[in-house]
Design an enzyme around this catalytic site. Structure first.
Site, PDB file in Angstrom:
ATOM      1  N   ASP A  12       0.729  -1.428   0.374  1.00 25.65           N
ATOM      2  CA  ASP A  12      -0.119  -0.104  -0.077  1.00 25.65           C
ATOM      3  C   ASP A  12       1.169   1.295  -0.203  1.00 25.65           C
ATOM      4  O   ASP A  12       2.134   0.934   0.174  1.00 25.65           O
ATOM      5  CB  ASP A  12      -0.579   0.225   1.193  1.00 25.65           C
ATOM      6  CG  ASP A  12      -1.567   1.701   1.390  1.00 25.65           C
ATOM      7  OD1 ASP A  12      -2.008   1.823   0.766  1.00 25.65           O
ATOM      8  OD2 ASP A  12      -1.681   1.696   2.792  1.00 25.65           O
ATOM      9  N   ASP A  14      -0.148   5.020   1.297  1.00 18.90           N
ATOM     10  CA  ASP A  14       0.094   6.119   2.212  1.00 18.90           C
ATOM     11  C   ASP A  14      -0.149   5.377   3.136  1.00 18.90           C
ATOM     12  O   ASP A  14      -1.297   4.138   3.538  1.00 18.90           O
ATOM     13  CB  ASP A  14      -1.805   7.158   2.032  1.00 18.90           C
ATOM     14  CG  ASP A  14      -1.769   7.500   0.607  1.00 18.90           C
ATOM     15  OD1 ASP A  14      -0.897   8.868   0.379  1.00 18.90           O
ATOM     16  OD2 ASP A  14      -2.065   7.741  -0.051  1.00 18.90           O
ATOM     17  N   ASP A 173      -1.867  -0.842   5.924  1.00 21.87           N
ATOM     18  CA  ASP A 173      -1.625  -0.561   7.332  1.00 21.87           C
ATOM     19  C   ASP A 173      -3.326  -0.417   7.839  1.00 21.87           C
ATOM     20  O   ASP A 173      -3.515   0.209   8.520  1.00 21.87           O
ATOM     21  CB  ASP A 173      -1.370   0.990   7.485  1.00 21.87           C
ATOM     22  CG  ASP A 173      -1.963   1.910   6.212  1.00 21.87           C
ATOM     23  OD1 ASP A 173      -2.174   1.645   5.183  1.00 21.87           O
ATOM     24  OD2 ASP A 173      -2.116   3.188   6.774  1.00 21.87           O
TER      25      ASP A 173
END
Length: 222
Positions: A12, A14, A173
């Site tokens: 991922d 960001d 995250d």
């Protein structure tokens, strides 16, 4: 090196590979200010990141008052214009992320990006940071068309295919990341330093790391 358990590792963007919280907060606040709303702190915006710009802005507007869909349409364009023009002012890779990517590349692992950020913006920020060439595939939330972004497995499966196939793992995250990875049949690693929207234990990841210095050993155990 040949016995490394994964051929492809996806990330991922960001809150996982890059700390984009400062520049995203500035873009959100630009949109809020134009609507006469008070600004938010980085700490307030960080948990709003991960579901795309409209989701982030809607949460920001909800935190400061109500907002219609029509107003969101206008403000999202302002947010995106500001963000694109200021996309890498404070953004940088998390500590040890580049070392971890180097270590994976040395082992012959292909790297990919799967983000819910618009692909054009993902490529722009990676380009400004000089990271684009590290990745065999870069997929944004709009790459495969409506309804096919994370938490759907489609972009992770496409990332693996574009990187040449083989056994893959995914690093993220958020619940979008772990849900998409699970649906794709791919082990997931959650980063505890990311833009967490809930306790890390609730993500259901196969492993958790507190630093990128732990990534390669963790993947070897998986």
């Amino acid at each position: 090196m040949a016995d490394f358990p994964f051929d492809v590792v996806g990330f991922d963007l960001d809150g996982t590979l890059l700390d984009t919280s400062g520049d995203l907060t500035a873009a959100v606040n630009h949109a809020l200010e134009s609507a006469g709303r008070p600004p938010l702190t980085v700490e307030q915006v960080r948990p709003m990141i991960g579901g795309g710009s409209r989701h982030m802005l809607a949460q920001g507007m909800a935190a400061t008052g109500r907002c219609s869909e029509a107003e969101l349409d206008v403000l999202q364009r302002r947010l995106l214009d500001h963000y694109e023009a200021n996309i890498a002012v404070t953004t940088a890779p998390f500590p040890h992320a580049l070392d971890a990517m180097d270590a994976l590349a040395t082992r012959g692992v292909k790297l990919g990006i799967v983000t819910n950020k618009n692909e054009r913006l993902a490529r722009k920020v990676l380009g400004e940071l000089g990271l684009t060439e590290r990745f065999g595939a870069i997929l944004g939330g709009d790459t495969l068309g409506p309804g096919r972004s994370k938490p759907k497995p489609d972009p992770i499966l496409a990332m693996v295919e574009r990187c040449g196939g083989g056994r893959a793992a995914f690093v993220g995250d958020s619940i979008y990341d772990t849900t998409a990875a699970r649906a794709a049949g791919v082990p997931s690693v959650a980063v505890s330093f990311g833009f967490l929207q809930q306790p890390i234990e609730e993500l259901g990841a196969d492993a958790v790391i507190d630093s990128y210095a732990e990534l390669v050993p963790t993947l070897e155990r998986l």
